[in-house]
Motif scaffolding. Structure first.
Motif, PDB file in Angstrom:
ATOM      1  N   LYS A   1       0.820  -1.209   0.000  1.00 36.87           N
ATOM      2  CA  LYS A   1       0.000   0.000   0.000  1.00 36.87           C
ATOM      3  C   LYS A   1       0.862   1.271   0.000  1.00 36.87           C
ATOM      4  O   LYS A   1       0.338   2.376   0.106  1.00 36.87           O
ATOM      5  CB  LYS A   1      -0.921   0.021   1.226  1.00 36.87           C
ATOM      6  CG  LYS A   1      -1.827  -1.200   1.353  1.00 36.87           C
ATOM      7  CD  LYS A   1      -2.657  -1.112   2.622  1.00 36.87           C
ATOM      8  CE  LYS A   1      -3.451  -2.392   2.856  1.00 36.87           C
ATOM      9  NZ  LYS A   1      -2.580  -3.524   3.262  1.00 36.87           N
ATOM     10  N   ILE A   2       2.169   1.095  -0.099  1.00 39.06           N
ATOM     11  CA  ILE A   2       3.107   2.215   0.008  1.00 39.06           C
ATOM     12  C   ILE A   2       3.648   2.566  -1.370  1.00 39.06           C
ATOM     13  O   ILE A   2       4.125   1.696  -2.103  1.00 39.06           O
ATOM     14  CB  ILE A   2       4.254   1.868   0.976  1.00 39.06           C
ATOM     15  CG1 ILE A   2       3.715   1.702   2.395  1.00 39.06           C
ATOM     16  CG2 ILE A   2       5.339   2.942   0.943  1.00 39.06           C
ATOM     17  CD1 ILE A   2       4.745   1.206   3.404  1.00 39.06           C
ATOM     18  N   GLY A   3       3.583   3.854  -1.715  1.00 34.54           N
ATOM     19  CA  GLY A   3       4.091   4.312  -3.002  1.00 34.54           C
ATOM     20  C   GLY A   3       5.473   4.912  -2.929  1.00 34.54           C
ATOM     21  O   GLY A   3       6.159   5.025  -3.958  1.00 34.54           O
ATOM     22  N   HIS A   4       5.889   5.320  -1.749  1.00 31.14           N
ATOM     23  CA  HIS A   4       7.214   5.926  -1.586  1.00 31.14           C
ATOM     24  C   HIS A   4       7.604   5.814  -0.120  1.00 31.14           C
ATOM     25  O   HIS A   4       6.738   5.837   0.764  1.00 31.14           O
ATOM     26  CB  HIS A   4       7.209   7.393  -2.017  1.00 31.14           C
ATOM     27  CG  HIS A   4       8.575   8.014  -2.099  1.00 31.14           C
ATOM     28  ND1 HIS A   4       9.511   7.616  -3.021  1.00 31.14           N
ATOM     29  CD2 HIS A   4       9.160   9.007  -1.373  1.00 31.14           C
ATOM     30  CE1 HIS A   4      10.614   8.340  -2.865  1.00 31.14           C
ATOM     31  NE2 HIS A   4      10.421   9.178  -1.869  1.00 31.14           N
ATOM     32  N   ILE A   5       8.899   5.681   0.129  1.00 23.53           N
ATOM     33  CA  ILE A   5       9.438   5.600   1.489  1.00 23.53           C
ATOM     34  C   ILE A   5      10.484   6.689   1.661  1.00 23.53           C
ATOM     35  O   ILE A   5      11.275   6.954   0.739  1.00 23.53           O
ATOM     36  CB  ILE A   5      10.063   4.213   1.751  1.00 23.53           C
ATOM     37  CG1 ILE A   5       9.002   3.117   1.666  1.00 23.53           C
ATOM     38  CG2 ILE A   5      10.752   4.166   3.116  1.00 23.53           C
ATOM     39  CD1 ILE A   5       9.569   1.704   1.668  1.00 23.53           C
ATOM     40  N   GLN A   6      10.487   7.324   2.818  1.00 21.86           N
ATOM     41  CA  GLN A   6      11.536   8.272   3.182  1.00 21.86           C
ATOM     42  C   GLN A   6      12.101   7.885   4.542  1.00 21.86           C
ATOM     43  O   GLN A   6      11.451   7.190   5.326  1.00 21.86           O
ATOM     44  CB  GLN A   6      10.995   9.701   3.223  1.00 21.86           C
ATOM     45  CG  GLN A   6      10.608  10.242   1.849  1.00 21.86           C
ATOM     46  CD  GLN A   6      10.024  11.640   1.900  1.00 21.86           C
ATOM     47  OE1 GLN A   6       9.397  12.032   2.880  1.00 21.86           O
ATOM     48  NE2 GLN A   6      10.206  12.394   0.839  1.00 21.86           N
ATOM     49  N   PHE A   7      13.315   8.367   4.823  1.00 23.34           N
ATOM     50  CA  PHE A   7      13.920   7.994   6.097  1.00 23.34           C
ATOM     51  C   PHE A   7      14.878   9.055   6.612  1.00 23.34           C
ATOM     52  O   PHE A   7      15.452   9.836   5.861  1.00 23.34           O
ATOM     53  CB  PHE A   7      14.671   6.647   5.972  1.00 23.34           C
ATOM     54  CG  PHE A   7      15.915   6.709   5.114  1.00 23.34           C
ATOM     55  CD1 PHE A   7      17.150   7.030   5.663  1.00 23.34           C
ATOM     56  CD2 PHE A   7      15.842   6.429   3.753  1.00 23.34           C
ATOM     57  CE1 PHE A   7      18.284   7.083   4.873  1.00 23.34           C
ATOM     58  CE2 PHE A   7      16.981   6.476   2.963  1.00 23.34           C
ATOM     59  CZ  PHE A   7      18.201   6.801   3.521  1.00 23.34           C
ATOM     60  N   ALA A   8      14.992   9.045   7.928  1.00 29.05           N
ATOM     61  CA  ALA A   8      16.027   9.734   8.685  1.00 29.05           C
ATOM     62  C   ALA A   8      16.100   9.009  10.015  1.00 29.05           C
ATOM     63  O   ALA A   8      15.165   8.303  10.409  1.00 29.05           O
ATOM     64  CB  ALA A   8      15.693  11.208   8.893  1.00 29.05           C
ATOM     65  N   ASP A   9      17.213   9.151  10.712  1.00 22.60           N
ATOM     66  CA  ASP A   9      17.335   8.502  12.008  1.00 22.60           C
ATOM     67  C   ASP A   9      16.544   9.288  13.049  1.00 22.60           C
ATOM     68  O   ASP A   9      16.137  10.430  12.830  1.00 22.60           O
ATOM     69  CB  ASP A   9      18.803   8.389  12.417  1.00 22.60           C
ATOM     70  CG  ASP A   9      19.091   7.109  13.194  1.00 22.60           C
ATOM     71  OD1 ASP A   9      18.177   6.633  13.896  1.00 22.60           O
ATOM     72  OD2 ASP A   9      20.222   6.605  13.106  1.00 22.60           O
ATOM     73  N   CYS A  10      16.305   8.645  14.163  1.00 30.87           N
ATOM     74  CA  CYS A  10      15.495   9.230  15.232  1.00 30.87           C
ATOM     75  C   CYS A  10      16.112   8.875  16.581  1.00 30.87           C
ATOM     76  O   CYS A  10      16.498   7.714  16.786  1.00 30.87           O
ATOM     77  CB  CYS A  10      14.070   8.699  15.135  1.00 30.87           C
ATOM     78  SG  CYS A  10      12.911   9.353  16.362  1.00 30.87           S
ATOM     79  N   PRO A  11      16.236   9.847  17.491  1.00 31.90           N
ATOM     80  CA  PRO A  11      15.818  11.250  17.354  1.00 31.90           C
ATOM     81  C   PRO A  11      16.830  12.056  16.539  1.00 31.90           C
ATOM     82  O   PRO A  11      17.890  11.546  16.171  1.00 31.90           O
ATOM     83  CB  PRO A  11      15.780  11.737  18.795  1.00 31.90           C
ATOM     84  CG  PRO A  11      16.838  10.929  19.471  1.00 31.90           C
ATOM     85  CD  PRO A  11      16.792   9.564  18.825  1.00 31.90           C
ATOM     86  N   GLY A  12      16.503  13.297  16.255  1.00 30.46           N
ATOM     87  CA  GLY A  12      17.432  14.208  15.617  1.00 30.46           C
ATOM     88  C   GLY A  12      17.251  14.409  14.139  1.00 30.46           C
ATOM     89  O   GLY A  12      17.672  15.412  13.593  1.00 30.46           O
ATOM     90  N   ARG A  13      16.671  13.431  13.442  1.00 30.36           N
ATOM     91  CA  ARG A  13      16.451  13.478  11.995  1.00 30.36           C
ATOM     92  C   ARG A  13      17.765  13.580  11.210  1.00 30.36           C
ATOM     93  O   ARG A  13      17.833  14.198  10.157  1.00 30.36           O
ATOM     94  CB  ARG A  13      15.504  14.621  11.600  1.00 30.36           C
ATOM     95  CG  ARG A  13      14.817  14.370  10.272  1.00 30.36           C
ATOM     96  CD  ARG A  13      13.774  15.401   9.927  1.00 30.36           C
ATOM     97  NE  ARG A  13      13.146  15.083   8.658  1.00 30.36           N
ATOM     98  CZ  ARG A  13      12.165  15.786   8.103  1.00 30.36           C
ATOM     99  NH1 ARG A  13      11.681  16.850   8.703  1.00 30.36           N
ATOM    100  NH2 ARG A  13      11.670  15.433   6.939  1.00 30.36           N
ATOM    101  N   GLY A  14      18.815  12.949  11.744  1.00 28.92           N
ATOM    102  CA  GLY A  14      20.083  12.898  11.042  1.00 28.92           C
ATOM    103  C   GLY A  14      20.208  11.660  10.180  1.00 28.92           C
ATOM    104  O   GLY A  14      19.246  10.921   9.949  1.00 28.92           O
ATOM    105  N   GLN A  15      21.418  11.414   9.696  1.00 31.48           N
ATOM    106  CA  GLN A  15      21.695  10.266   8.842  1.00 31.48           C
ATOM    107  C   GLN A  15      21.651   8.973   9.648  1.00 31.48           C
ATOM    108  O   GLN A  15      21.753   8.981  10.877  1.00 31.48           O
ATOM    109  CB  GLN A  15      23.071  10.408   8.191  1.00 31.48           C
ATOM    110  CG  GLN A  15      24.248  10.336   9.153  1.00 31.48           C
ATOM    111  CD  GLN A  15      24.637  11.692   9.708  1.00 31.48           C
ATOM    112  OE1 GLN A  15      23.880  12.669   9.598  1.00 31.48           O
ATOM    113  NE2 GLN A  15      25.836  11.771  10.287  1.00 31.48           N
ATOM    114  N   PRO A  16      21.463   7.834   8.978  1.00 32.70           N
ATOM    115  CA  PRO A  16      21.520   6.541   9.667  1.00 32.70           C
ATOM    116  C   PRO A  16      22.801   6.417  10.490  1.00 32.70           C
ATOM    117  O   PRO A  16      23.892   6.753  10.024  1.00 32.70           O
ATOM    118  CB  PRO A  16      21.491   5.530   8.514  1.00 32.70           C
ATOM    119  CG  PRO A  16      20.717   6.227   7.449  1.00 32.70           C
ATOM    120  CD  PRO A  16      21.139   7.665   7.538  1.00 32.70           C
TER     121      PRO A  16
END
Length: 260
Positions: free
Chosen positions: A199-214
Motif C-alpha cells: 500500500k506504500i508508493g514511496h518511502i523516506q527515512f532519517a534517524d530518530c531522534p534528531g532526523r540525522g543520517q543513519p
C-alpha cells in the motif's frame, strides 16, 4: 533491490540548490527528490537532471505556509480552491519532469472543534489529486507526520494513513511512509513495512531522534532496509535527513546498502 533518492531540499544543503544535482550524482545517487520545486522553472530543473543523467522521483504539491507553522492547504475547508490551484501548478511541473509520485501533505488543524470538517476536506482533496495525477500516469501519495514536530497534524500515525487510504478508496492513491516520523511516534516500523508495503508508493527515512543520517540515532536501518530489499516493493527510498555535518561525510550508509 534498494533504490535510493537524495532529497535535495535537505541533503547537500551546504551548496546552492543548482549545484546539488551534480553533488548527488557524484556521490552515487541515480535519482533525486525535491520537497517544493517551484522556486525554479520546470525547464531549468529538467536541464539539470539531463546534465547529470538523474531522475526526479518525487515532489510535493504546494502546502502554503505549512512549514512556517500554518495549516497547509489539503485539509482546510476555506482553501479548497487554493488547493486545486496548487494541484494545477504541480501538473504543469509533472508534465515536464515526469516524477514517479507526487506527495500531498495533509497539513494541520489548529482548531480541534473543526477536526471533522478538516478530515472530510482532506479526503475530498486527496481523491481530486489522485484523479488529476492519474491522467499523467503519476501515483499520488500522502504521508503521516509526527505530532511532536508538527502539533495538530491531521494524520500522525500509520493507522491514520490506513484509515484515510480506505476511506478515499482511489486506485491511484498510496501511502508515503516516513521512517523518521513514525519512529518519532514510537511505532513498530519493521512490523508495518512487513505487513503493508503493497500500500506504500514511496518511502523516506532519517534517524530518530534528531532526523540525522543513519547511525546518528537509534533506528535499526539494517533490519528495515533488509525488509524492503527482500520484498516486492518497486518504489524508491528517499534519504530525507539533515546531515549532522557536510552531506558527503554522512553517506557511509549508502556504500553499505548499495549491495542490498
Amino acid at each position: 533491490m534498494l533504490r535510493f533518492t537524495a532529497n535535495l531540499s535537505l541533503l547537500f544543503a551546504e551548496l546552492p540548490l543548482l549545484e546539488r544535482f551534480q553533488a548527488a550524482k557524484q556521490h552515487g545517487f541515480e535519482a533525486v527528490e525535491i520537497q517544493f520545486p517551484y522556486t525554479l522553472p520546470a525547464e531549468q530543473i529538467q536541464n539539470l537532471l539531463d546534465q547529470q543523467d538523474l531522475q526526479l522521483v518525487l515532489f510535493n504539491v504546494d502546502a502554503d505556509i505549512l512549514l512556517q507553522g500554518g495549516e497547509g492547504l489539503a485539509a482546510v475547508p476555506e482553501k479548497r480552491d487554493q488547493f486545486k490551484t496548487a494541484v494545477e501548478q504541480a501538473l504543469v511541473y509533472a508534465e515536464r519532469l515526469k516524477p514517479r509520485v507526487i506527495n500531498v501533505l495533509p497539513g494541520r488543524c489548529l482548531d480541534p472543534q473543526r477536526l471533522g470538517e478538516y478530515q472530510t476536506t482532506l479526503l475530498e482533496n486527496l481523491s481530486y489529486a489522485a484523479s488529476a495525477f492519474a491522467e499523467l500516469g503519476i501515483t499520488t501519495v500522502f504521508e503521516a507526520v509526527n505530532s511532536y514536530d508538527m502539533p495538530g497534524f491531521i494524520v500522525d500515525s500509520s493507522q491514520g494513513m490506513l484509515d484515510v487510504l480506505a476511506k478515499v478508496d482511489h486506485p491511484n492513491l498510496r501511502m508515503q511512509y516516513d521512517i523518521y516520523h513514525m519512529s518519532r511516534m514510537g511505532e513498530d516500523c519493521a512490523g508495518f513495512l512487513r505487513q503493508h508495503l503493497d500500500k506504500i508508493g514511496h518511502i523516506q527515512f532519517a534517524d530518530c531522534p534528531g532526523r540525522g543520517q543513519p547511525g546518528s540515532g537509534g533506528v535499526d536501518f539494517d533490519t528495515l532496509f533488509d525488509i524492503i530489499a527482500a520484498s516486492d516493493y518497486k518504489g524508491w527510498v528517499g534519504a530525507e535527513y539533515r546531515p549532522t555535518g557536510i552531506t558527503a561525510a554522512s553517506l557511509d550508509w549508502l556504500k553499505t546498502c548499495a549491495v542490498k
